[in-house]
Scaffold this motif. Structure first.
Motif, PDB file in Angstrom:
ATOM      1  N   ASP A  67      38.091  40.386  44.949  1.00 46.88           N
ATOM      2  CA  ASP A  67      37.014  40.204  43.976  1.00 46.88           C
ATOM      3  C   ASP A  67      35.822  41.095  44.313  1.00 46.88           C
ATOM      4  O   ASP A  67      35.220  41.706  43.434  1.00 46.88           O
ATOM      5  CB  ASP A  67      36.605  38.733  43.934  1.00 46.88           C
ATOM      6  CG  ASP A  67      35.636  38.424  42.811  1.00 46.88           C
ATOM      7  OD1 ASP A  67      35.878  38.876  41.672  1.00 46.88           O
ATOM      8  OD2 ASP A  67      34.645  37.720  43.066  1.00 46.88           O
ATOM      9  N   THR A 111      43.211  39.138  39.108  1.00 43.20           N
ATOM     10  CA  THR A 111      43.260  38.975  37.650  1.00 43.20           C
ATOM     11  C   THR A 111      42.094  38.097  37.197  1.00 43.20           C
ATOM     12  O   THR A 111      41.398  37.492  38.018  1.00 43.20           O
ATOM     13  CB  THR A 111      44.578  38.313  37.209  1.00 43.20           C
ATOM     14  OG1 THR A 111      44.625  36.997  37.773  1.00 43.20           O
ATOM     15  CG2 THR A 111      45.787  39.121  37.642  1.00 43.20           C
ATOM     16  N   ASP A 112      41.904  38.009  35.886  1.00 38.69           N
ATOM     17  CA  ASP A 112      40.886  37.102  35.354  1.00 38.69           C
ATOM     18  C   ASP A 112      41.183  35.671  35.777  1.00 38.69           C
ATOM     19  O   ASP A 112      40.273  34.916  36.127  1.00 38.69           O
ATOM     20  CB  ASP A 112      40.828  37.185  33.826  1.00 38.69           C
ATOM     21  CG  ASP A 112      40.291  38.525  33.331  1.00 38.69           C
ATOM     22  OD1 ASP A 112      39.615  39.233  34.110  1.00 38.69           O
ATOM     23  OD2 ASP A 112      40.553  38.852  32.159  1.00 38.69           O
ATOM     24  N   GLU A 134      40.105  35.220  39.321  1.00 43.41           N
ATOM     25  CA  GLU A 134      38.652  35.069  39.452  1.00 43.41           C
ATOM     26  C   GLU A 134      38.236  33.636  39.126  1.00 43.41           C
ATOM     27  O   GLU A 134      37.393  33.057  39.809  1.00 43.41           O
ATOM     28  CB  GLU A 134      37.929  36.062  38.550  1.00 43.41           C
ATOM     29  CG  GLU A 134      38.060  37.492  39.006  1.00 43.41           C
ATOM     30  CD  GLU A 134      37.473  38.493  38.031  1.00 43.41           C
ATOM     31  OE1 GLU A 134      37.003  38.088  36.944  1.00 43.41           O
ATOM     32  OE2 GLU A 134      37.500  39.699  38.351  1.00 43.41           O
ATOM     33  N   GLU A 135      38.829  33.081  38.078  1.00 40.95           N
ATOM     34  CA  GLU A 135      38.523  31.692  37.715  1.00 40.95           C
ATOM     35  C   GLU A 135      38.982  30.735  38.813  1.00 40.95           C
ATOM     36  O   GLU A 135      38.265  29.801  39.179  1.00 40.95           O
ATOM     37  CB  GLU A 135      39.199  31.332  36.391  1.00 40.95           C
ATOM     38  CG  GLU A 135      38.598  32.027  35.196  1.00 40.95           C
ATOM     39  CD  GLU A 135      39.360  31.732  33.909  1.00 40.95           C
ATOM     40  OE1 GLU A 135      40.022  30.681  33.825  1.00 40.95           O
ATOM     41  OE2 GLU A 135      39.275  32.557  32.985  1.00 40.95           O
TER      42      GLU A 135
END
Length: 71
Positions: A14, A59-60, A63-64
């Motif tokens: 990240d 990936t998104d 990140e979440e």
């Protein structure tokens, strides 16, 4: 560090962006095989993706997921 934590690996990706397994292993102070196994698991879960031979990116979804992990 004797193991490769999910949180640690996701944090590095990240913060730094795409990275090779060897660079991740050096940063996390673990063996590259350990990182490879963790990357395989995280990729299976959709949290990271391999963008070229040995280079991974968060990936998104990753990140979440990282935001849900405690420090």
């Amino acid at each position: 560090m004797t193991n490769c934590s999910t949180r640690g690996l996701l944090c590095v990706l990240d913060e730094r962006g795409p990275a090779e397994v060897t660079a991740l292993a050096e940063c996390l102070e673990v063996h590259p095989v350990t990182v490879t196994k963790e990357c395989y698991d995280l990729q299976s879960d959709g949290h990271i993706r391999q963008i070229s031979g040995g280079v991974y990116n968060i990936t998104d979804e990753g990140e979440e997921y990282l935001r849900t992990l405690s420090e």
